[in-house]
Design a protein around this motif. Structure first.
Motif, mmCIF file in Angstrom:
data_model
loop_
_atom_site.group_PDB
_atom_site.id
_atom_site.type_symbol
_atom_site.label_atom_id
_atom_site.label_comp_id
_atom_site.label_asym_id
_atom_site.label_seq_id
_atom_site.Cartn_x
_atom_site.Cartn_y
_atom_site.Cartn_z
ATOM 1 N N PRO A 128 -3.123 6.252 -0.205
ATOM 2 C CA PRO A 128 -3.077 4.991 0.557
ATOM 3 C C PRO A 128 -4.023 3.965 -0.045
ATOM 4 N N GLN A 192 4.565 -12.482 9.729
ATOM 5 C CA GLN A 192 3.955 -11.215 10.130
ATOM 6 C C GLN A 192 2.747 -10.916 9.236
ATOM 7 N N ALA A 194 0.914 -8.996 6.828
ATOM 8 C CA ALA A 194 1.302 -7.957 5.867
ATOM 9 C C ALA A 194 0.122 -7.519 5.011
ATOM 10 N N ASP A 196 -1.987 -5.098 5.467
ATOM 11 C CA ASP A 196 -2.100 -3.645 5.357
ATOM 12 C C ASP A 196 -0.855 -3.118 4.653
ATOM 13 N N ASP A 198 -0.338 -0.312 3.389
ATOM 14 C CA ASP A 198 -0.033 1.067 3.753
ATOM 15 C C ASP A 198 0.907 1.128 4.954
ATOM 16 N N ASP A 199 0.968 0.038 5.702
ATOM 17 C CA ASP A 199 1.823 -0.019 6.891
ATOM 18 C C ASP A 199 3.005 -0.960 6.658
ATOM 19 N N ALA A 200 3.392 -1.091 5.379
ATOM 20 C CA ALA A 200 4.446 -2.048 5.039
ATOM 21 C C ALA A 200 5.783 -1.719 5.695
ATOM 22 N N ALA A 201 6.067 -0.450 5.884
ATOM 23 C CA ALA A 201 7.340 -0.074 6.504
ATOM 24 C C ALA A 201 7.438 -0.641 7.918
ATOM 25 N N MET A 202 6.335 -0.575 8.668
ATOM 26 C CA MET A 202 6.336 -1.141 10.017
ATOM 27 C C MET A 202 6.443 -2.658 9.964
ATOM 28 N N THR A 203 5.807 -3.265 8.977
ATOM 29 C CA THR A 203 5.912 -4.716 8.817
ATOM 30 C C THR A 203 7.369 -5.119 8.628
ATOM 31 N N GLU A 205 9.948 -3.506 9.648
ATOM 32 C CA GLU A 205 10.619 -3.316 10.942
ATOM 33 C C GLU A 205 10.443 -4.547 11.821
ATOM 34 N N HIS A 224 10.308 -0.772 0.045
ATOM 35 C CA HIS A 224 10.776 -0.701 1.427
ATOM 36 C C HIS A 224 12.039 -1.535 1.640
#
Length: 325
Positions: A128, A192, A194, A196, A198-203, A205, A224
């Protein structure tokens, strides 16, 4: 007493393995050590004895007269030496652990390493971005592909390439109609956070769920990718830089070999520390991406247009600085 009696038996065994096999890689594999360690041992023996044991050059491995003399003596010494427990067990576990943060593609370098150093496992460890420095300083990895900036104290870092920023938007967004936009063109978008990666998948979403937008490095958008989202170049957002980093105090031979692979040195070239001339990297090498291609130049924002409007969900906005596809 033979002048070779003072040479340690393990070193004689290693030399004899090469002398009988006449192939360094096969001999190293049979001994359970790295080819580099075996080559280094032979070089040290030659320096110690003041003579060449193998015929220099690019031809097949061949013993010199002095090498044949040492082989005969080595066989005699080994034969009368009791077999002891293996003293090179730790060498069998020799490996290189390389971390890489999201978005970095290491396939090319993994392939080259496997071709050149098949006897030394390369362990690739997804890391990460939020833990890239900790992983290095705590010894979880020997090296790591990181995103700059990082704390450089006690750490070597070689910048490799830069990534252009892109904005990710829903496929039906008006932004999708353009090849490139500026940050001003995104003023009315629901942006949004962005930061982080490491949390790009949630971003992604969130972008899809609320018809928002997010600016991320190009490789993260590719990583992603979704069918309901597209990404477009942002011409005036800051780019990001990827580097290869490792603790300065742990600059081992394997680390230097991997640096050579990443920098594109040929198999015949060597590190400067080995005493031979180091290949000069090309001017453009530092800008090459992991795939070996130059990143595309940032498109320039289109000139302002007046009197042009476009519809969006029943509303209208000025196309402004966006450039049509």
């Amino acid at each position: 007493m033979s002048r070779f009696e003072s040479i340690e038996v393990p070193r004689l065994r290693w030399f004899a393995a090469v002398a009988e096999e006449l192939h360094f890689a096969r001999a190293a594999k049979g001994l359970g050590i790295s080819r580099q360690r075996l080559s280094r041992t032979v070089i040290e023996l030659e320096e110690e004895l003041g003579t060449k044991l193998f015929v220099p050059g690019d031809g097949p491995t061949e013993l010199t007269d002095e090498g044949r003399e040492l082989l005969a003596a080595a066989r005699e010494i080994i034969a009368r030496t009791p077999v002891a427990a293996p003293v090179v067990a730790s060498e069998a576990a020799e490996r290189l652990r390389v971390g890489f943060v999201p978005g970095v593609t290491v396939t090319k370098w993994e392939r080259i390493w496997g071709d050149r150093f098949a006897d030394v496992p390369l362990e690739l460890i997804p890391t990460p971005m939020g833990e890239q420095e900790v992983a290095l300083r705590e010894g979880r990895v020997d090296m790591c592909f990181v995103r700059l900036p990082i704390d450089r104290e006690g750490v070597n870092a070689i910048p490799l390439y830069r990534e252009v920023p892109v904005v990710v938007v829903p496929k039906d967004s008006a932004v999708a109609a353009f090849d490139a936009v500026s940050t001003a063109d995104l003023a009315d978008e629901r942006m949004q956070d962005a930061s982080d990666l490491d949390d790009a998948a949630m971003t992604m979403e969130l972008v899809a769920a609320v018809s928002g937008a997010a600016i991320v490095p190009h490789s993260i958008a590719r990583l992603h990718h979704r069918k309901d989202l597209v990404y477009r170049t942002v011409t005036d957002a800051p780019d990001t830089e990827v580097a290869l980093a490792w603790p300065t105090a742990k600059t081992t031979e394997l680390v230097e070999e991997f640096v050579g692979v990443v920098r594109g040195r040929s198999e015949r070239s060597s590190r400067s520390s080995s005493g031979r001339t180091e290949d000069k990297p090309a001017q453009s090498r530092g800008k090459q991406a992991a795939g070996g291609k130059q990143p595309a130049k940032k498109p320039q924002p289109a000139k302002k247009q007046s009197g042009v409007a476009r519809g969006r969900s029943g509303g209208a906005k000025s196309a402004g600085r966006r450039r049509g596809r």
